[in-house]
Design a protein around this motif. Sequence first.
Motif: not given
Length: 70
Positions: A10-11, A27-28, A39-41, A57-61
């Motif tokens: 999670f970003i 992070q990458l 591979i994908a966001i 503050g919410e994560g992006l998978p």
Amino acid sequence: MTRIEYKVEFIVQHETEENHRAAFLAQLSELGKEGWRLIAIDALRLSRSGVWQGKPGEGLPMLLMREVTA
């Protein structure tokens, strides 16, 4: 024999786009040192303009993969 591993990381969205971009790339880069490739966001959380639609503050998978030699 080569096998493929997958994982989800999670970003976390930051207050400013500049901070978010820098943290995302850092992070990458760290994950890349371990052989992971993006591979994908989660595109469902992106608007048509490519802007993330979550809250700070919410994560992006993101989905990652790497090849592992057995």
